[in-house]
Design an enzyme around this catalytic site. Structure first.
Site: not given
Ligand code: ADP
Ligand code: ZN
Ligand code: MG
Length: 600
Positions: A197, A199, A201-202, A204, A418-419, A422, A495
């Protein structure tokens, strides 16, 4: 290696400081009083000096004992060019001798000896350190840094918004809790589970939660750490890791960032012997162990497409658990989870924040809550309100405001047009993301101003016309500059890069050009989860096709340029008025600009 260097530097500082201390101490022990020369002369005149030894740089001597004191006091002073001194000494009956000073023994005592002692201690430490690492030659028994945590407090309740992944991992937890139950019925347990998944997303977090939930030891090591090692150590580490894990079963071995280690062999310009050896060792160990002893291997990656296929074969990491970015309900759950210990204002509606943040990862959302809490503290508030949450969302998207980066008046004006350009194009074109806010307060690393566009819902597909509108919006800034100032600036470069990338993908990847037809000319290892494109391989098409692609990309860009120009031409008055208000207020909301546009 780094640790060693910093260790040495600190040691040198400490040693110098200690040597100075010792030096002073020796002086103090000798009870030599350092006198200013003037005081020495007064003492001579007062007849209090008994003896003086005149050296080339210092005068040392003794004072006549005073009062009850029987011992003569020692003193020294810096010698000053003083022609009267000898006469004066004679006059007051002071015994004096001239000496050729050898400070040799004093130096040895007070400087060199302590320095030598510290050198000795240092040497001793270095030797010890070398032994601890098994020396550079003895890599086989590396006592590598393997983190083994036994009492993990994280549980599945600490992970939100990824219910499917959690469901899939429940079985693993069950197995780790009661391996007998599973094996008795002949159930088969996967050896390797790969969490894939984007980066943040949890992944680890999930791996730790599985260990915490099952109450087993958690061995973790990161793929990039393997790669940093010297030749041969990586493989030894893998062996160690598995040996230790077998002793501690049931347990989990977790390899974070597996892609750093498990990149497909022979990919990339330089093959990395070391990485390959480590990877091979990992494969060997995986084949060699029987999951029935209660060891489960988990790994995480955000780039599964570059992994060596051997890693994904049956019997290895054959179970994939997708940990994707959360949908709106998931985002709300994650926000709630992280806001549990944050006092929220009743107006701070987390649902609102969840609706505003499609595409955000769990880590981003955690970050938003944290930023909002910090902001509230800075503003001296007791509760975190909606305004802090909104500001935090912007911060996470666009970086910090740089209020002290001062633009001159001309630049500011240009950025404002510019902004507004857009934003006006975005408002005028159907299917563009809604404009929330336009700002000319510099933010982040490079943005001098920005137009905050947020999608209103989670999107999984984009149509051709939506992509075209996106390009037109991106070009809107440049077009506005051209219309108003008759000339463009360097501010539009980013841009252009983005617009060109979209146009290229339309032609080459999505088959959206009539001229080339429904054909994809790019079979790169497109990253599923990362925004970055893996180095695009040049597809196998002819020179003629390459020319056609260039023509098509140019045509798309030109068309959208014209479209943006037409739109802004018609809305010239709104553009001028919008930029004026923006210059005055520095920030305007999308709805304000809409009102201005409708009025003109
Ligand atoms: P990954 O390993 O996928 O890059 P991590 O597990 O290191 O992401 O997530 C980093 C931090 O973000 C976690 O320590 C937590 O605090 C928060 N986090 C990420 N995803 C979740 C989730 N699904 N639920 C709760 N906290 C989350
Ligand atoms: Zn611009
Ligand atoms: Mg990680």
């Amino acid at each position: 290696m780094n640790k060693k260097v910093s260790f040495s530097i600190w040691y040198v500082f400490l040693a110098i400081w200690a040597v100075i201390l010792v030096h002073d101490l020796i002086h103090a022990l000798q009870k030599i009083e350092e006198l200013p020369y003037s005081e020495f002369r007064q003492l001579v005149t007062a007849g209090k000096v008994a003896e003086v030894a005149v050296g080339s740089q210092t005068l040392t001597g003794t004072l006549k004992p005073e009062g009850e004191a029987k011992e003569a006091k020692l003193f020294s002073t810096i010698r000053v060019d003083d022609q009267d001194l000898v006469r004066e000494l004679n006059q007051h009956g002071v015994k004096f001798v001239g000496v050729i000073e050898t400070t040799f023994w004093r130096d040895v005592l007070s400087w060199i000896l302590p320095a030598a002692i510290f050198g000795g201690i240092w040497y001793f430490f270095i030797r010890r350190l070398g032994q601890a690492q098994g020396g550079f030659m003895q890599v086989g028994q590396s006592k590598a840094k393997i983190y083994a945590e036994t009492d993990i407090k994280v549980t599945l309740a600490d992970v939100a918004g990824v219910d499917e992944a959690k469901e899939e991992l429940r079985e693993v937890i069950e197995f780790l809790k009661t391996p007998e139950k599973f094996t008795r019925l002949g159930g088969k347990i996967p050896k390797g589970i790969l969490l894939v998944g984007p980066p943040g997303t949890g992944k680890t977090l999930l791996a730790r939660a599985v260990a915490g939930e099952a109450g087993v030891t958690f061995f973790s090591i990161s793929g990039s750490e393997f790669v940093e090692m010297f030749v041969g150590v990586g493989a030894a580490r893998v062996r160690d890791l598995f040996e230790q894990a077998k002793l501690k079963a049931p347990c989990i071995i977790f390899v974070d960032e597996l892609d750093a280690l498990g990149k497909a062999r022979g990919m990339g310009p330089a093959t990395n012997e070391e990485r390959e050896q480590t990877l091979n060792q990992l494969l060997v160990e995986m084949d060699g162990f029987d999951p029935r002893i209660g060891v489960i291997l988990m790994a995480a990656t955000n780039r599964p497409e570059i992994l060596d296929p051997a890693l994904l074969r049956a019997g290895r990491f054959d179970r994939h658990v997708v940990v994707d970015r959360p949908d709106k309900i998931g985002r709300l759950a994650i926000l709630r989870l992280h806001a549990k210990h944050v006092p929220l204002d009743p107006d701070a509606d987390l649902e609102n924040v969840a609706a505003m943040t499609p595409g955000f990862s769990g880590a981003d959302l955690a970050n938003i809550i944290n930023e909002a809490a910090l902001l509230a503290v800075r503003r001296g508030k007791e509760l975190v309100g909606l305004s802090e949450l909104q500001e935090a969302v912007e911060r996470v998207i666009a970086g910090l405001e740089k209020k002290n980066r001062v633009l001159n008046k001309m630049e500011k004006e240009r950025v404002a047009y510019h902004e507004t350009g857009h934003a006006l194009v975005a408002i005028s074109l159907p299917g563009s993301d809604q404009v929330q806010k336009i700002s000319i307060i510099p933010r982040g690393v490079a943005a001098l101003g920005y137009t905050l566009q947020l999608p209103t819902e989670d999107r999984f597909l984009m149509t051709k016309s939506e992509l075209e509108s996106k390009i037109a919006v991106l070009l809107g800034g440049r077009v506005a500059e051209e219309l108003i100032f008759g000339e463009i600036s360097t501010g539009a470069q980013n841009d252009l890069v983005k617009a060109t990338d979209i146009a290229k993908s339309m032609v080459k990847a999505y088959g959206m050009s009539e001229k080339l037809g429904a054909i994809t000319l790019e079979r790169e290892r497109q990253s599923q989860f990362m925004q970055v494109q893996a180095a695009a391989e040049k597809g196998d098409y002819s020179e003629a096709t390459a020319r056609d692609i260039d023509c098509e990309v140019r045509r798309i860009i030109d068309e959208q340029y014209e479209r943006a120009k037409r739109l802004l031409d018609q809305r010239h008055a709104a553009l001028v008025e919008g930029a004026r208000v923006l210059l005055e207020q520095e920030v305007i909301s999308g709805s304000e600009l809409r009102t201005i546009m409708e009025a003109h």
